[in-house]
Design a protein around this motif. Sequence first.
Motif, PDB file in Angstrom:
ATOM      1  N   ARG A 148      -8.443  -2.273 -56.336  1.00 49.86           N
ATOM      2  CA  ARG A 148      -8.699  -3.580 -55.734  1.00 49.86           C
ATOM      3  C   ARG A 148      -7.948  -3.687 -54.398  1.00 49.86           C
ATOM      4  N   GLN A 149      -6.732  -3.189 -54.417  1.00 48.98           N
ATOM      5  CA  GLN A 149      -5.913  -3.169 -53.208  1.00 48.98           C
ATOM      6  C   GLN A 149      -6.603  -2.343 -52.116  1.00 48.98           C
ATOM      7  N   ALA A 150      -7.152  -1.194 -52.507  1.00 43.94           N
ATOM      8  CA  ALA A 150      -7.818  -0.314 -51.536  1.00 43.94           C
ATOM      9  C   ALA A 150      -9.029  -0.999 -50.905  1.00 43.94           C
ATOM     10  N   PHE A 151      -9.786  -1.745 -51.732  1.00 45.06           N
ATOM     11  CA  PHE A 151     -10.945  -2.463 -51.187  1.00 45.06           C
ATOM     12  C   PHE A 151     -10.511  -3.458 -50.127  1.00 45.06           C
ATOM     13  N   LEU A 152      -9.439  -4.188 -50.451  1.00 47.20           N
ATOM     14  CA  LEU A 152      -9.014  -5.268 -49.565  1.00 47.20           C
ATOM     15  C   LEU A 152      -8.440  -4.745 -48.251  1.00 47.20           C
ATOM     16  N   GLU A 153      -7.886  -3.534 -48.310  1.00 44.92           N
ATOM     17  CA  GLU A 153      -7.244  -2.990 -47.101  1.00 44.92           C
ATOM     18  C   GLU A 153      -8.186  -2.167 -46.237  1.00 44.92           C
ATOM     19  N   ALA A 154      -9.347  -1.785 -46.799  1.00 46.49           N
ATOM     20  CA  ALA A 154     -10.195  -0.815 -46.092  1.00 46.49           C
ATOM     21  C   ALA A 154     -10.874  -1.404 -44.860  1.00 46.49           C
ATOM     22  N   ASP A 155     -11.005  -0.552 -43.848  1.00 43.43           N
ATOM     23  CA  ASP A 155     -11.694  -0.954 -42.620  1.00 43.43           C
ATOM     24  C   ASP A 155     -13.174  -0.573 -42.684  1.00 43.43           C
ATOM     25  N   MET A 156     -13.460   0.428 -43.509  1.00 44.41           N
ATOM     26  CA  MET A 156     -14.832   0.927 -43.549  1.00 44.41           C
ATOM     27  C   MET A 156     -15.200   1.295 -44.983  1.00 44.41           C
ATOM     28  N   VAL A 178     -17.690  -2.225 -51.803  1.00 44.68           N
ATOM     29  CA  VAL A 178     -17.644  -1.327 -50.648  1.00 44.68           C
ATOM     30  C   VAL A 178     -18.575  -1.812 -49.534  1.00 44.68           C
ATOM     31  N   THR A 179     -19.724  -2.392 -49.922  1.00 41.65           N
ATOM     32  CA  THR A 179     -20.658  -2.854 -48.890  1.00 41.65           C
ATOM     33  C   THR A 179     -20.288  -4.230 -48.357  1.00 41.65           C
ATOM     34  N   THR A 180     -19.412  -4.949 -49.074  1.00 43.97           N
ATOM     35  CA  THR A 180     -19.125  -6.337 -48.697  1.00 43.97           C
ATOM     36  C   THR A 180     -17.792  -6.499 -47.955  1.00 43.97           C
ATOM     37  N   LEU A 181     -16.721  -5.917 -48.503  1.00 34.76           N
ATOM     38  CA  LEU A 181     -15.395  -6.250 -47.976  1.00 34.76           C
ATOM     39  C   LEU A 181     -15.049  -5.639 -46.609  1.00 34.76           C
ATOM     40  N   PRO A 182     -15.181  -4.330 -46.419  1.00 33.16           N
ATOM     41  CA  PRO A 182     -14.767  -3.768 -45.125  1.00 33.16           C
ATOM     42  C   PRO A 182     -15.690  -4.222 -43.986  1.00 33.16           C
ATOM     43  N   ARG A 183     -15.163  -4.188 -42.770  1.00 33.60           N
ATOM     44  CA  ARG A 183     -15.970  -4.703 -41.653  1.00 33.60           C
ATOM     45  C   ARG A 183     -17.070  -3.751 -41.224  1.00 33.60           C
ATOM     46  N   VAL A 184     -16.960  -2.466 -41.607  1.00 36.16           N
ATOM     47  CA  VAL A 184     -18.032  -1.521 -41.282  1.00 36.16           C
ATOM     48  C   VAL A 184     -18.589  -0.923 -42.578  1.00 36.16           C
ATOM     49  N   HIS A 185     -19.902  -0.936 -42.699  1.00 36.52           N
ATOM     50  CA  HIS A 185     -20.536  -0.265 -43.836  1.00 36.52           C
ATOM     51  C   HIS A 185     -21.385   0.884 -43.298  1.00 36.52           C
ATOM     52  N   VAL A 186     -21.143   2.085 -43.847  1.00 38.95           N
ATOM     53  CA  VAL A 186     -21.968   3.237 -43.489  1.00 38.95           C
ATOM     54  C   VAL A 186     -22.657   3.731 -44.757  1.00 38.95           C
ATOM     55  N   GLY A 233     -11.852   1.998 -34.733  1.00 35.81           N
ATOM     56  CA  GLY A 233     -10.412   1.999 -34.995  1.00 35.81           C
ATOM     57  C   GLY A 233     -10.086   1.970 -36.480  1.00 35.81           C
ATOM     58  N   VAL A 234     -10.898   2.653 -37.264  1.00 35.11           N
ATOM     59  CA  VAL A 234     -10.738   2.644 -38.719  1.00 35.11           C
ATOM     60  C   VAL A 234      -9.560   3.522 -39.127  1.00 35.11           C
ATOM     61  N   ARG A 235      -8.805   3.071 -40.145  1.00 38.69           N
ATOM     62  CA  ARG A 235      -7.763   3.922 -40.727  1.00 38.69           C
ATOM     63  C   ARG A 235      -8.069   4.246 -42.183  1.00 38.69           C
TER      64      ARG A 235
END
Lengths: 722, 188
Positions: free
Chosen positions: A193-201, A228-236, A104-106
Amino acid sequence: MATSESHRQYRRRLAAALGNPFLSGALDRFATSYLEARPGLFQGMDLDGLSRDLAEARNAALPLLGELLETFTAHAKQAGAKVHLAEDARQANAIIASIAHRHGVRKIVKAKSMTAEEVFLNDHLETEGFQVTETDLGEWIIQLRGERPSHMVLPAIHLSREQVARLFSQVTGRKEDPRDIQALVQVARSHLRQAFLEADMGITGANFAIASSGTLGVVTNEGNARLVTTLPRVHVALVGIDKLVPDLAAAFRILRVLPRNATGQAISSYVTWITGCPGPEDGAVLKKETHIVFLDNGRRALARDPVFGQALRCIRCGACANVCPIYRLVGGHAYGYVYIGAIGLVLTLFYHGIDKGRALIANCLNCQACKSVCPAGIDLPLLINRAHGRVLGSSPIKPLKNVLLASVLRDRRLFHFLLRRASLAQRPLARKGPLIRHLPLFFSGAHGFRSLPVLAATALRDRKVTHPVQGKEPVLRVGLFAGCLVDFVYPEQGTAFIELAQRFGVRVALPLEQTCCGLPAMMMTEYETARAVALQNLEAFSADRFDCIVALCASCASHLRENLPILFRDQPDLAPRLRAFTEKVLDFSSFAAKFLGLSSRSFRGTARKVTYHAPCHLCRGLKVREEPRWLLRTAGLDYVPARQEEVCCGFAGSYSVEFPEVSARLLQLKCEDFEATGARLIVTDCPGCVLQLRGGMDRRGSRMEVRHMAQVLAEEMVRPAV
Amino acid sequence: MAAAINDAERRLMDRFREAALAVQAQVRQVTDMEEAFRYAVAQTRRHGGRTLAVPGWDPESRLLFSKWCPESIGLLTSRLRQHARDIHTAFTCAELGIAETGTLLLNSTCEDIRLATTLAEIHVAVLPAGGLRPDLASVERHVSGRLEGPGYFAFITGPSRTADIERVLTIGAHGPRELHILCLGGGT
């Protein structure tokens, strides 16, 4: 075929890039500081040894990619990551999009990844409705501009601070000051910084995939990959399977070299080792998932290729672009497709297809600058040449020039007959002087950037120049490999050599059955012709027993020494005969320094101010650097080094005909650097460079003269008593 | 003998300091943990920061930190995701340092350590006595041991940097703008 860019279209694109003064200025400053800083960074380290180890280790790993992938997968899965293998770009994009849909990533944040560029991942994800934000500063800038990276390490190196400031002003809605780079970086920091905090992936690449532990290694400076590897709930992580290494020691071997060769750092700010899925502690609300998508996209086939397999040793440092004289003028958008620089020319064919690389692949000077800085020891000029051969071979019709060259070169008598006839035909054009200043109409235009020499009225081979040394036994017997240019255009270089050698008791013979060295044929990928003329030359020099074979042309010497063993690699029965020949081949300066017993007493000591042009095939091909400088100093000349004296003059055989605009610019820069020395005479070791530089100086109306080292030494000699 | 060892350690420390300074990190010697912590507080104040994150420390240390921490500074000890927008200073403990490159080795498997050291404006890291190694090769075994998954292990060398605009070196791209390395005890 329809998507393939024509040579003419490509030349137009190059001309446009040449018209951008910021680009060439920025890239030139980069190349200059890079080359100055590099030796210091490897000080105390055995760079050749490191490079050899790296090449050997990579070669050992390539046939095992399948097994390494299995081992990696087992360990990474055990540590909680999910591992995928994508056969091609389409599959990689589909896998990543489906992971995003499933979760359900946006919003997606990305760290820099050339592999993602390779598969055009952003385009695909955006079509699938995801919002993708690049977070590496350079990548973000070019994403905002809708461009592709122009360098593997510095993606926005083609842009000025003014361009960035204008772009960021649109983002912030206020006027950003181009003089304050710190503030521009701050814009990116707070906006992203805002983008990192809001990202799902979060999507990253990786520099290493360590099989023995299932660990990814990521080398970065900005710290965005860590976010990028830490904040979002999915890392690819999207990783080329060529990034697989057996263990940490192999990764360290690359890490010792990568940042030094890429950005001039002993190590980058961050090196991050991620094993499996290191999620939050038990009981945390957020559930983390890690997916590793390995990409083949032609890599396993490439690994099996006996010629091109070595391209997979590439560690993506970008150094081959930094030092490339063409890249320095036109930048990565005109010198590559997705992957840029020398390695890019080769990889484009394999990863993006022959049509995408067709026009590009011919754009190489074979100046060896890339090869000399490649830490993985990839023979880039050779691979580019072979790749060019593949491109030509893929077309049903060979270019006319190839057909002509092949048939003429193989028949020495015909070839030399034509050259003699050409000398007659040229005379009306030449009027009186030794140079042609006005080309026939259909040749002028782009090709008129230099005057061309007139063929000599009497070729060296038609002059009775080699007399036996009178009285005593010769101290040395030398076979002169004249090469076409000395034989038919500059016979005076040959006579100067013979007189010089004979004064020191050396007997020089000019075997008349010799012909072209074959380098032009090899460069045009006519390998059969190159082998045929090589055999003729072997035969021509076998009649007499020579102590050494001297070539006045550095390109001939380097071709005979270095390329013949490659051309005849599949004929081991020929090896002893070949070795007996190639081992004796010497360039003029090495010969003169080693065998003539010269000292300052041999010369008049005129202290004439001279400068030197180092031919590519001498300084990098044969790695001869000390000898010519020693000769100039010993001859009592006031030698003033020019800026960047080892950079190609732009002649490069037929290159100057195929890409006259680039050749002209390279020549112009060389001429300016030489003029800045205040010397009146340029000394060099190659008749091809003499042709190019003399033609360029004449066009500029400069009074600077250009002569071969052999002539200059002969002039400076103490005159024998009459 | 002891003098010889001290000499070798001092040379290692000099090399480390030189390499770290060359990449814009700051290095100083501290005698004990209290001095280290108070230094982190002072740095936070100097920048007008309001919070100090202390992820990954043992409970005893955390207790001491809360004792030493002035009221004006918010001490963040866990669940840092909830504070993602307001972590000013990260106070951590490195496992080892590499003298050749001025690098810190920081086990970041604990997510709070990752969050603090990537989001903070300032990173203050303690390097315990005897934690210096000469070069990359000499930490290979140690790092190998840390790759047993799942794990997140970090080499940190200087503050975050970029040269993406006209190749001008600029500090503080996405990660901490300052890195302070506090060498604890030993050596002196």
